[in-house]
Enzyme design. Structure first.
Site, PDB file in Angstrom:
ATOM      1  N   GLY A 165      26.326 -49.291  11.673  1.00  0.00           N
ATOM      2  CA  GLY A 165      25.900 -49.463  10.428  1.00  0.00           C
ATOM      3  C   GLY A 165      26.653 -48.194   9.796  1.00  0.00           C
ATOM      4  CE  LYS A 202      46.215 -41.939  17.738  1.00  0.00           C
ATOM      5  NZ  LYS A 202      46.739 -40.364  17.053  1.00  0.00           N
ATOM      6  CG  PHE A 203      41.709 -43.311  12.839  1.00  0.00           C
ATOM      7  CD1 PHE A 203      40.368 -43.646  12.348  1.00  0.00           C
ATOM      8  CD2 PHE A 203      42.814 -42.798  11.766  1.00  0.00           C
ATOM      9  CE1 PHE A 203      40.224 -44.248  11.365  1.00  0.00           C
ATOM     10  CE2 PHE A 203      42.253 -44.152  10.347  1.00  0.00           C
ATOM     11  CZ  PHE A 203      41.110 -44.509   9.515  1.00  0.00           C
ATOM     12  NE  ARG A 292      21.564 -55.370  15.523  1.00  0.00           N
ATOM     13  CZ  ARG A 292      23.332 -55.862  15.370  1.00  0.00           C
ATOM     14  NH1 ARG A 292      22.536 -57.126  15.062  1.00  0.00           N
ATOM     15  NH2 ARG A 292      23.652 -54.309  14.369  1.00  0.00           N
TER      16      ARG A 292
END
Length: 450
Positions: A165, A202-203, A292
């Site tokens: 989230g 890593k971004f 889910r």
């Protein structure tokens, strides 16, 4: 076959379950907090049980109260929905031990796929590409940690293994931010999830968010139901979702879809689930698996003709896997808009209150999933989403055109909502040409429109 199930959730997903159960001839029990005594899912269920006060911790997250309600009403199974306890492996295990079928994967699978390090390891074994990073226990020595990060290359993301989230994650651009960011993220993870374990990756600078819907029978069979594009996000929270994801490399996509099915077969996944990816430069990078049903599942339903909630029940009851396969060839385009009780012009401030007028659009190819009704008081204790507007058409351009008409005709009075925000998005060239990333709303659109 189930004769009666308990719905451990609220709002529109609870109503979706009630609708599916009516189709299957299954009785329903709604649990609710004191704040939700007038909620639509309580009105529509065959039975209802109050399980506590308004606070989620004392009601919808109260495992003991939910299991007591299940015993009191003598149900066969418990349906978790999304949010609350849906991905709580301990809850699934307690359902199993109490003699109730948990409608979803086993507690063991939820536990494995809920831990991002374990999930990455399993995904990689099945041929799914992961984001470059470091998955092991981080060293305490600062020089060793600095070397690990240098090898990955700045910028990096620090992520909680139990995160979700949009929480428990922090971006670091250089070493001056590293150690403080690590400490803050660990503490945030402990406070939010009770687990301070973090990992580094890593971004990815300018990605899209693409996910794959899968269905498994728990016995080694699995299929995928195509993709969704969830790149339209604000502060890591999805706001608009589409199916299918367009403008992706076909070869890379086919390899990824095949690997996703292999993973679900290997772990004997039961029920519906979603495998999420970052997509950039024609490559898919695994983020996580949600064990889910997703908020955005209706766009997949519009394309496939499958009721995914009903599919969850059929699989849980051991129905032949053929019964949950697509009923139509996937075609066209679907878009979902999350309408929240928020004043988007005031930094998306929550705006609970009484719905003086509520009249969803009634148009061909338009669906509204909601538990709201005229005169209902939107309470401030839970997620602010009050409706999902889903449109379907033969192409993305036609779906966007239909969405503009649907949003314009959606009458909501008494509270502020994000419907106007969506109307404005639909007039942005970047959105119309699908030239967006997960950072576009925060860094481009809101910068220019607030």
């Amino acid at each position: 076959m189930f004769s009666k199930i308990l719905i451990a959730n609220r709002g529109e997903i609870a109503l979706r379950v009630i609708r599916a159960c009516k189709e299957l001839g299954v009785s329903t029990v709604a649990v609710h907090s004191t704040a939700d005594s007038d909620a639509m899912h309580v009105r529509m269920a065959d039975e209802s049980v109050c399980i506590g006060p308004a606070s989620p911790a004392l009601s919808y997250l109260n495992v003991a109260s939910i299991l007591s309600a299940a015993e009191l009403t003598e149900v066969d199974a418990i349906y978790p929905g999304y949010g609350f306890l849906a991905e709580d492996s301990n809850f699934a295990e307690m359902c199993e031990k109490s003699g109730f079928k948990f409608i979803g994967p086993s507690s063991d699978i939820i536990r494995k796929m809920g831990d991002k390090i374990t999930a990455k390891t399993l995904a990689e074994k099945s041929g799914i590409q992961i984001v470059p990073g470091y998955k092991g226990a981080l060293p305490e020595d600062e020089s060793e940690l600095s070397k690990i990060v240098d090898d990955i290359g700045y910028p990096i993301m620090i992520k909680a293994t139990a995160g979700g989230g949009g929480r428990g994650m922090r971006m670091v651009r250089d070493e001056s931010e590293l150690f403080n960011s690590l400490e803050v993220t660990i503490q945030e993870a402990l406070n939010a999830f009770g687990n301070g374990t973090v990992y580094l990756e890593k971004f990815i600078e300018n990605p899209r968010h693409v996910e794959v819907q899968i269905v498994g029978d728990g016995k080694g069979q699995a299929i995928h139901l195509g993709t969704r594009d969830c790149s339209m996000q604000r502060k890591h929270q999805k706001i608009i979702e589409e199916a299918p994801a367009l403008d992706v490399d076909e070869k890379s996509l086919n390899q990824t879809l095949h690997a996703c099915v292999d993973l679900c077969k290997e772990i004997k996944y039961e029920g519906v689930g979603t495998i999420e990816f970052l997509y950039e430069n024609e490559e898919f990078y695994f983020i996580e698996m949600n064990t889910r049903i997703q908020v955005e599942h209706p766009v997949t339903e519009m394309l496939t003709g499958i009721d995914l909630v009903e599919a969850q029940f059929l699989i849980a009851q051991g129905a032949p896997f053929e019964s949950v396969k697509p009923r139509q060839k996937q075609s066209g385009h679907a878009i979902e808009f999350r309408i929240n009780a928020e004043d988007w012009e005031q930094n998306f401030r929550p705006n609970p209150g009484k719905l003086i007028a509520w009249s969803p659009p009634k148009m061909s190819g338009v669906r509204v999933d909601s538990a709201a009704y005229e005169g209902y008081y939107i309470v401030p204790f839970y997620d602010s989403m009050i409706a999902k507007l889903i449109v379907y058409a033969d192409s993305r351009d036609l779906a966007i055109s239909k969405a503009k008409d649907a949003l314009k005709s959606f009458k909501i009075e008494g509270i502020k909502t994000t419907a106007g925000f969506h109307e404005k998005i639909l007039n942005q060239e970047a959105f119309l040409t699908n030239n967006i990333s997960t950072r576009w709303v925060d860094e481009v659109f809101l910068e220019n429109n607030t």
